[in-house]
Structures are given as structure tokens and as C-alpha cells.
Design a protein around this motif. Structure first.
Motif, PDB file in Angstrom:
ATOM      1  N   LEU A   7       0.825  -1.204   0.000  1.00 44.83           N
ATOM      2  CA  LEU A   7       0.000   0.000   0.000  1.00 44.83           C
ATOM      3  C   LEU A   7       0.863   1.259   0.000  1.00 44.83           C
ATOM      4  O   LEU A   7       0.619   2.186  -0.788  1.00 44.83           O
ATOM      5  CB  LEU A   7      -0.944  -0.011   1.206  1.00 44.83           C
ATOM      6  N   VAL A   8       1.870   1.296   0.848  1.00 47.87           N
ATOM      7  CA  VAL A   8       2.733   2.475   0.930  1.00 47.87           C
ATOM      8  C   VAL A   8       3.471   2.695  -0.387  1.00 47.87           C
ATOM      9  O   VAL A   8       3.580   3.830  -0.869  1.00 47.87           O
ATOM     10  CB  VAL A   8       3.727   2.331   2.113  1.00 47.87           C
ATOM     11  N   THR A   9       3.943   1.620  -0.994  1.00 46.61           N
ATOM     12  CA  THR A   9       4.655   1.739  -2.262  1.00 46.61           C
ATOM     13  C   THR A   9       3.718   2.244  -3.361  1.00 46.61           C
ATOM     14  O   THR A   9       4.092   3.115  -4.154  1.00 46.61           O
ATOM     15  CB  THR A   9       5.277   0.391  -2.662  1.00 46.61           C
ATOM     16  N   GLY A  10       2.507   1.724  -3.410  1.00 45.87           N
ATOM     17  CA  GLY A  10       1.541   2.181  -4.403  1.00 45.87           C
ATOM     18  C   GLY A  10       1.162   3.641  -4.234  1.00 45.87           C
ATOM     19  O   GLY A  10       1.089   4.394  -5.211  1.00 45.87           O
ATOM     20  N   VAL A  11       0.952   4.056  -2.995  1.00 46.94           N
ATOM     21  CA  VAL A  11       0.606   5.459  -2.729  1.00 46.94           C
ATOM     22  C   VAL A  11       1.788   6.369  -3.064  1.00 46.94           C
ATOM     23  O   VAL A  11       1.611   7.441  -3.671  1.00 46.94           O
ATOM     24  CB  VAL A  11       0.146   5.635  -1.264  1.00 46.94           C
ATOM     25  N   LEU A  44      11.664   1.808  -1.755  1.00 42.22           N
ATOM     26  CA  LEU A  44      10.499   1.044  -1.300  1.00 42.22           C
ATOM     27  C   LEU A  44      10.324  -0.236  -2.117  1.00 42.22           C
ATOM     28  O   LEU A  44      10.028  -1.300  -1.561  1.00 42.22           O
ATOM     29  CB  LEU A  44       9.229   1.891  -1.386  1.00 42.22           C
ATOM     30  N   THR A  45      10.536  -0.138  -3.426  1.00 33.51           N
ATOM     31  CA  THR A  45      10.403  -1.347  -4.254  1.00 33.51           C
ATOM     32  C   THR A  45      11.542  -2.324  -3.989  1.00 33.51           C
ATOM     33  O   THR A  45      11.342  -3.537  -4.081  1.00 33.51           O
ATOM     34  CB  THR A  45      10.339  -1.007  -5.756  1.00 33.51           C
ATOM     35  N   LEU A  46      12.721  -1.821  -3.631  1.00 30.98           N
ATOM     36  CA  LEU A  46      13.826  -2.710  -3.264  1.00 30.98           C
ATOM     37  C   LEU A  46      13.498  -3.470  -1.988  1.00 30.98           C
ATOM     38  O   LEU A  46      13.724  -4.680  -1.895  1.00 30.98           O
ATOM     39  CB  LEU A  46      15.121  -1.921  -3.110  1.00 30.98           C
ATOM     40  N   VAL A  47      12.950  -2.767  -1.010  1.00 33.78           N
ATOM     41  CA  VAL A  47      12.538  -3.425   0.235  1.00 33.78           C
ATOM     42  C   VAL A  47      11.474  -4.467  -0.063  1.00 33.78           C
ATOM     43  O   VAL A  47      11.515  -5.595   0.461  1.00 33.78           O
ATOM     44  CB  VAL A  47      12.034  -2.380   1.265  1.00 33.78           C
ATOM     45  N   GLN A  48      10.543  -4.131  -0.927  1.00 31.24           N
ATOM     46  CA  GLN A  48       9.490  -5.073  -1.293  1.00 31.24           C
ATOM     47  C   GLN A  48      10.075  -6.302  -1.996  1.00 31.24           C
ATOM     48  O   GLN A  48       9.655  -7.433  -1.741  1.00 31.24           O
ATOM     49  CB  GLN A  48       8.479  -4.387  -2.196  1.00 31.24           C
ATOM     50  N   LEU A  49      11.044  -6.099  -2.856  1.00 31.58           N
ATOM     51  CA  LEU A  49      11.703  -7.210  -3.536  1.00 31.58           C
ATOM     52  C   LEU A  49      12.387  -8.133  -2.550  1.00 31.58           C
ATOM     53  O   LEU A  49      12.234  -9.360  -2.609  1.00 31.58           O
ATOM     54  CB  LEU A  49      12.712  -6.668  -4.562  1.00 31.58           C
ATOM     55  N   VAL A  50      13.117  -7.557  -1.606  1.00 28.28           N
ATOM     56  CA  VAL A  50      13.819  -8.357  -0.598  1.00 28.28           C
ATOM     57  C   VAL A  50      12.825  -9.111   0.278  1.00 28.28           C
ATOM     58  O   VAL A  50      12.986 -10.314   0.539  1.00 28.28           O
ATOM     59  CB  VAL A  50      14.759  -7.463   0.247  1.00 28.28           C
ATOM     60  N   VAL A  51      11.777  -8.439   0.731  1.00 24.25           N
ATOM     61  CA  VAL A  51      10.766  -9.093   1.567  1.00 24.25           C
ATOM     62  C   VAL A  51      10.093 -10.225   0.804  1.00 24.25           C
ATOM     63  O   VAL A  51       9.885 -11.318   1.346  1.00 24.25           O
ATOM     64  CB  VAL A  51       9.723  -8.063   2.073  1.00 24.25           C
ATOM     65  N   TYR A  72       6.727 -10.008 -11.535  1.00 30.21           N
ATOM     66  CA  TYR A  72       6.111  -8.725 -11.173  1.00 30.21           C
ATOM     67  C   TYR A  72       6.967  -7.967 -10.161  1.00 30.21           C
ATOM     68  O   TYR A  72       7.060  -6.736 -10.213  1.00 30.21           O
ATOM     69  CB  TYR A  72       4.699  -8.935 -10.629  1.00 30.21           C
ATOM     70  N   LEU A  73       7.600  -8.679  -9.225  1.00 32.72           N
ATOM     71  CA  LEU A  73       8.498  -8.014  -8.276  1.00 32.72           C
ATOM     72  C   LEU A  73       9.647  -7.331  -9.011  1.00 32.72           C
ATOM     73  O   LEU A  73       9.991  -6.180  -8.713  1.00 32.72           O
ATOM     74  CB  LEU A  73       9.063  -9.021  -7.273  1.00 32.72           C
ATOM     75  N   LEU A  74      10.255  -8.043  -9.951  1.00 32.99           N
ATOM     76  CA  LEU A  74      11.370  -7.474 -10.707  1.00 32.99           C
ATOM     77  C   LEU A  74      10.899  -6.317 -11.594  1.00 32.99           C
ATOM     78  O   LEU A  74      11.599  -5.296 -11.714  1.00 32.99           O
ATOM     79  CB  LEU A  74      12.042  -8.552 -11.544  1.00 32.99           C
ATOM     80  N   GLY A  75       9.733  -6.452 -12.192  1.00 29.98           N
ATOM     81  CA  GLY A  75       9.187  -5.365 -13.003  1.00 29.98           C
ATOM     82  C   GLY A  75       8.895  -4.125 -12.180  1.00 29.98           C
ATOM     83  O   GLY A  75       9.166  -2.995 -12.609  1.00 29.98           O
ATOM     84  N   ALA A  76       8.348  -4.331 -10.989  1.00 34.96           N
ATOM     85  CA  ALA A  76       8.068  -3.198 -10.103  1.00 34.96           C
ATOM     86  C   ALA A  76       9.361  -2.516  -9.674  1.00 34.96           C
ATOM     87  O   ALA A  76       9.435  -1.280  -9.601  1.00 34.96           O
ATOM     88  CB  ALA A  76       7.283  -3.674  -8.881  1.00 34.96           C
ATOM     89  N   PHE A  77      10.390  -3.311  -9.419  1.00 31.28           N
ATOM     90  CA  PHE A  77      11.667  -2.750  -9.013  1.00 31.28           C
ATOM     91  C   PHE A  77      12.309  -1.931 -10.137  1.00 31.28           C
ATOM     92  O   PHE A  77      12.927  -0.901  -9.891  1.00 31.28           O
ATOM     93  CB  PHE A  77      12.617  -3.861  -8.554  1.00 31.28           C
ATOM     94  N   ALA A  78      12.139  -2.355 -11.380  1.00 29.56           N
ATOM     95  CA  ALA A  78      12.792  -1.693 -12.511  1.00 29.56           C
ATOM     96  C   ALA A  78      11.988  -0.548 -13.105  1.00 29.56           C
ATOM     97  O   ALA A  78      12.529   0.264 -13.864  1.00 29.56           O
ATOM     98  CB  ALA A  78      13.075  -2.722 -13.604  1.00 29.56           C
ATOM     99  N   CYS A  79      10.729  -0.434 -12.746  1.00 24.67           N
ATOM    100  CA  CYS A  79       9.817   0.508 -13.399  1.00 24.67           C
ATOM    101  C   CYS A  79      10.256   1.968 -13.253  1.00 24.67           C
ATOM    102  O   CYS A  79      10.446   2.672 -14.245  1.00 24.67           O
ATOM    103  CB  CYS A  79       8.416   0.296 -12.831  1.00 24.67           C
ATOM    104  N   VAL A  80      10.417   2.441 -12.057  1.00 24.00           N
ATOM    105  CA  VAL A  80      10.738   3.862 -11.832  1.00 24.00           C
ATOM    106  C   VAL A  80      12.165   4.207 -12.262  1.00 24.00           C
ATOM    107  O   VAL A  80      12.371   5.255 -12.886  1.00 24.00           O
ATOM    108  CB  VAL A  80      10.448   4.256 -10.366  1.00 24.00           C
ATOM    109  N   PRO A  81      13.171   3.362 -11.972  1.00 22.66           N
ATOM    110  CA  PRO A  81      14.509   3.705 -12.490  1.00 22.66           C
ATOM    111  C   PRO A  81      14.555   3.788 -14.021  1.00 22.66           C
ATOM    112  O   PRO A  81      15.220   4.663 -14.571  1.00 22.66           O
ATOM    113  CB  PRO A  81      15.395   2.570 -11.977  1.00 22.66           C
TER     114      PRO A  81
END
Length: 119
Positions: A7-11, A44-51, A72-81
């Protein structure tokens, strides 16, 4: 998975999208403070990937499959960079539009990650 982190990452992604969208509306390229915002969302996406990887290593399984979850985790991590690097190439308002679009895409990916995990 960790619902609060998702939720925090999405917001945060939507806030970044709104911020960069406002800059594009004002005909401004991405500035240094936008990149700081991108770094926070990427962290935040890095933390999510690790978790997510730790939960998988502990034996927990997503409802819709491990492979799609990791993708999807890897895609989310790469999206913003990726959007940030693209905005460096386009130093006009369209660079800000690119980051805004990346933020919206990340928010959608977060919703999908929640669904894949079994939310």
C-alpha cells in the motif's frame, strides 16, 4: 505478502506520478528533487523485492504462482529507475510525463502484486 508495504509503495508511486505530472503541466523537465522522489520510491520497491524473496525462501507461496510473482516483483523494481533514465534523455516536459507514467504503471503493478499474492 506485506500488505502495508504494498500500500505504501503504491501510494508513493501515485504521489510521484502526481508530482511529475504537475511539473509536466507547468512545462518543466524533471529536476533534482524529482530524482530524490524516484530514489525513495525505488528504495520502497527494493525493500518489497527483498521481503518477497525472503518470504519465498521461507516456504510461503503466492496464490497465482511463484514465477509470475517474481516477474512482477522485478518489473516493479525496474519501473521507476527505467522511467528516470528515460527522463534524463528527454530534458523537456516529456521527461516529466515519462516519470509520471512510470509512477502510474508502478501503482498498477502493486495492485497486481497484491492480487497475485492472494490479497
Amino acid at each position: 505478502m506485506l500488505d502495508a508495504l504494498t500500500l505504501v509503495t503504491g501510494v508513493a508511486a501515485l504521489l510521484l506520478a502526481a508530482w511529475c505530472g504537475w511539473a509536466a503541466f507547468r512545462d518543466q523537465p524533471t529536476k533534482d528533487w524529482h530524482f530524490i522522489g524516484m530514489a525513495v520510491v525505488t528504495l520502497l520497491t527494493l525493500v518489497q523485492l527483498v521481503v518477497g524473496i525472503v518470504l519465498l525462501a521461507q516456504g510461503e507461496k503466492p496464490e497465482q504462482g511463484t514465477t509470475i510473482f517474481v516477474a512482477y516483483l522485478l518489473g516493479a523494481f525496474a519501473c521507476v529507475p527505467a522511467a528516470g533514465f528515460m527522463s534524463l534523455a528527454e530534458r523537456t516536459r516529456w521527461g516529466s510525463v515519462t516519470v509520471a507514467a512510470g509512477g502510474v504503471v508502478l501503482a498498477v503493478l502493486e495492485v497486481r502484486l497484491y492480487d497475485i499474492w492472494g490479497g
